[in-house]
Structure formats: structure tokens, C-alpha cells
Design an enzyme around this catalytic site. Sequence first.
Site, PDB file in Angstrom:
ATOM      1  N   HIS A   1     -76.731  27.491 -37.480  1.00  0.00           N
ATOM      2  CA  HIS A   1     -75.818  26.406 -37.173  1.00  0.00           C
ATOM      3  C   HIS A   1     -76.575  25.245 -36.520  1.00  0.00           C
ATOM      4  CE1 HIS A   1     -71.635  25.412 -36.998  1.00  0.00           C
ATOM      5  NE2 HIS A   1     -71.740  25.001 -35.743  1.00  0.00           N
TER       6      HIS A   1
ATOM      7  N   TRP B   1     -71.228  32.783 -39.110  1.00  0.00           N
ATOM      8  CA  TRP B   1     -70.000  32.511 -38.331  1.00  0.00           C
ATOM      9  C   TRP B   1     -69.107  31.493 -39.048  1.00  0.00           C
ATOM     10  CZ3 TRP B   1     -67.369  34.748 -34.674  1.00  0.00           C
ATOM     11  CH2 TRP B   1     -66.556  34.043 -33.805  1.00  0.00           C
TER      12      TRP B   1
ATOM     13  N   LYS C   1     -64.667  19.686 -39.698  1.00  0.00           N
ATOM     14  CA  LYS C   1     -63.253  19.978 -39.974  1.00  0.00           C
ATOM     15  C   LYS C   1     -62.502  18.641 -39.973  1.00  0.00           C
ATOM     16  CE  LYS C   1     -63.762  24.050 -36.833  1.00  0.00           C
ATOM     17  NZ  LYS C   1     -64.433  25.111 -37.509  1.00  0.00           N
TER      18      LYS C   1
ATOM     19  N   SER D   1     -69.568  20.750 -38.104  1.00  0.00           N
ATOM     20  CA  SER D   1     -68.840  21.848 -37.476  1.00  0.00           C
ATOM     21  C   SER D   1     -67.423  21.422 -37.103  1.00  0.00           C
ATOM     22  CB  SER D   1     -69.649  22.356 -36.286  1.00  0.00           C
ATOM     23  OG  SER D   1     -69.363  23.707 -36.092  1.00  0.00           O
TER      24      SER D   1
HETATM   25  C1  GCU Z   1     -67.521  27.265 -32.448  1.00  0.00           C
HETATM   26  C2  GCU Z   1     -66.277  27.491 -33.286  1.00  0.00           C
HETATM   27  C3  GCU Z   1     -66.452  26.964 -34.714  1.00  0.00           C
HETATM   28  C4  GCU Z   1     -66.930  25.537 -34.665  1.00  0.00           C
HETATM   29  C5  GCU Z   1     -68.192  25.451 -33.830  1.00  0.00           C
HETATM   30  C6  GCU Z   1     -68.743  24.058 -33.628  1.00  0.00           C
HETATM   31  O1  GCU Z   1     -68.545  28.096 -32.877  1.00  0.00           O
HETATM   32  O2  GCU Z   1     -66.002  28.864 -33.277  1.00  0.00           O
HETATM   33  O3  GCU Z   1     -65.257  27.044 -35.434  1.00  0.00           O
HETATM   34  O4  GCU Z   1     -67.114  25.046 -35.965  1.00  0.00           O
HETATM   35  O5  GCU Z   1     -67.909  25.921 -32.528  1.00  0.00           O
HETATM   36  O6  GCU Z   1     -68.017  23.094 -33.642  1.00  0.00           O
HETATM   37  O7  GCU Z   1     -69.951  23.962 -33.397  1.00  0.00           O
END
Ligand code: GCU
Length: 408
Positions: free
Chosen positions: A389, A341, A258, A254
Site C-alpha cells: 500500500h 488488504w 474511494k 486509498s
Molecule cells: C485503512 C482502511 C482502508 C483505506 C486505507 C487508506 O487501511 O482500512 O479501507 O483504504 O486505510 O486510506 O489508506
Amino acid sequence: MKARGLILAGLLLTLAACASPPSLRNQPDATPPVLGAFRGDPPVASPEGWARRAPLLREALLDAVYGHPPDLGAATVEAREPLTLPGTEGMVMEQWTVRLGDGSNRRRFHMLVGAPKGAAHAPLIVMELFCSTRSAIEGRPPSVFEETAALPAPCRSHNLDPVLTVILGRRISGPDFDPLAQRGYGVALFYPGEVVPDDPVLAPPALAALQPGVPADKRAGAIAVWADLFSKAYDVLSVDPRFDATKVVAWGHSRHGKASLLAGALDPRFAAVIAHQSGRGGASLSRGVAGETIAQITGSYGFWFTPGFARGVPADIDQHQLIALNAPRPVLLGTGNSDAWSDPAGAFKAAKGADPVYRLLGAPGFGAADLHDFRPADGVVWWSRPLGHGVTTADWTAFLTFLDGKVK
Ligand code: GCU
């Protein structure tokens, strides 16, 4: 209260995602074509042409999305402490204190380092964690360092661990160490929030302190620094003869997916990258039309990025270029069928957009035919499983299948 709110929001997001599984229908392709003309640079048709193009794209992506990582100074190991920890019997475990820079600019982070017993030149997975290194170990033993000031709310109390596990998967806090040892992998884990807190109030002053003289609207966000921390970890781990410096993998889930994808794009020493559910600002196209919008991510987590990202990206920039900057090194993009998401379709389209660079460099490209096609021998590997997620045991099975074919 805040923690309960976050968990409830997570549950609602998961339920909402289940209602509309991701689909490739009506999703935009990645633009512009990654090898087409770019800002006066002619179309690329050879590996030499890509060597000319790659630094231009790297700069442009940093300008538009992340900002340029500041110089954190040299990384040195200040202390190494042996630890005996539950669930890690197949490994020699140590806690390293890593110092960055010197004098008044110095910073520190702590790393749990596990080498399979008797290892020499083992492949190594470097992982950034959502919570602390302590929470990666069953029972959160106090002998393992824990950053307390800037921990995300759900990570603060071990009472929430069972709930986190139910919502975000059995392996959300850390890997299953012994299977890794049996397969011959070393592992190094750290919490990047020790250097730039994962917090909208604490991060901006920390980022400003790291970038004296850089105007606020040009500053790098947290993800650029977290990406650079993968490289700092590499600096100190790669000289340990128990590990093979040519087989080091950057792993992130997540927000840290990135960062791992950016780490691979910035640092060619990483042999492979796993970016699991990295979503917007990660593998998914900024121009993707499903899931989180740029306005939403920068509204909640503006400090992850350079401020200009909140205004959108220039027409000639998108995240397929970020994936392509990892070529020819293998990348696994993990997703979940219900994780709408993170815009799996946008990541799929980005992977397709990066494919020509892999092929140009003589590597296997991105061959997945649809959102369920797992082809671990590809250069860009697509992994999708049911649910939303999080990090599950099934995810780790896929990660190791991918890595077995790439770094062993
Ligand atoms: C939030 C955010 C995402 C990210 C996520 C995470 O949901 O909006 O962009 O990837 O957190 O890091 O779990």
C-alpha cells in the site's frame, strides 16, 4: 505512541500481505450484470438505455454506501497567494483559500495550485491528500497552510516523514512537481479533512452540522463530502485559463481513491479518474472475499459511509456499478501485488463487471487478462506493481503514461 502503533500496524499488514499475494482464483464475479434488469428498469441495450439507467444506479449506490452529499454552497476563491517552494521550479505555485457557502454555514479549504510555467489550457490533476498540503512539499515549509486539528496521527510530525516514505512510498505525501511540469500537467492539491475531519470523533459532529434535518441513519459519510470537494475544486479551477476545463482529472489514493471514483461517478465534468488502491468502498466489490471486510472498514471508519453500509449492501448493488458510472471516461485502478488488504482481485472483478458499459458507449473497455496486465489504452486500466500500500515513483510513471494517452 498512537503514531508508532499505526506505523507498526502498517508494517504488520504489509508483511501479512506479502505472505499471500492476491489471486483471481475462487473470487466471485461482479453481480448483478450491470446492464441487466434493475428494480423494474428493463435490461439496457443502447446508450439511451444507459442514460436512463445511470441515474437509478447513482441514487441506489448513494443510498446504500455513501449517502447523498449535502449542499456545501457555492465555491469562491477568497485569496490567492504566490509561493516559491522547493522542488516546484517548473511551476508557478499559488496557495488558494477556497470558501464554500456563505454566512454561518461557510467553510474553507486551502489548495496548492501549480501551473507549468507559461501554461495555457494545460491538463490538470486534482489531488486529495492523506496529510496536509504542507507535507506535500519537501521540508514542510510554514508558508504552506496546515490543518492541525484533524490531521491523522502519522502526519502530525515531520519527524515521521522518512518512516512514512519507507512504508508508504516515496510519493505518499504528494507528487514530484517538476516532472509533472515538464510533461505539461498542472496540479492542484488539498486536504479534504479541512471540511470533514478524517477522524472518528471529529467527523460525526462535522457531518451532522453539514446535514441539518437529515436523520442520523440517512446521513452522508465523509467520502460523499470528499467526493463533492473534487467538484468544488473543479468549479474554481476550471475558470482559470491556464487549465483546460475538459481535461481535469480526479486523483485519489486509498480512502481518497474511494472519493475520486465517486467524484467521477457523480460529476461528468471530470475527464478521467485515477483511483489508486481504493479497496473496499472504492473499486473493490463489496462482495469480494479477500482483504478488508465491510465489518472491518465500518468498524474502524464507519464515518466514511452512510450508516446503513455497515449492515452490508442490497443484493442488486456492488462497486462495478460505481466504476461503470464513470463510463465512457477513462479510469485507472492502481494496485500493489502485496496490498491484499485492498482486495485487488475484487477490484479486478469489478472492472470486468463495468466493462459492458464502456463497450456499449463505444469506448475501449477493460481488457486486462490478469492481475499484472497493464494496458494503458483501455477505458478501465489496470495497474499493478510489486510491493504494498502506498504511492511510488513507478506509480506516477504509470499514471502519466495513462494520462498522456487520454487527456493530452
Ligand atoms: C485503512 C482502511 C482502508 C483505506 C486505507 C487508506 O487501511 O482500512 O479501507 O483504504 O486505510 O486510506 O489508506
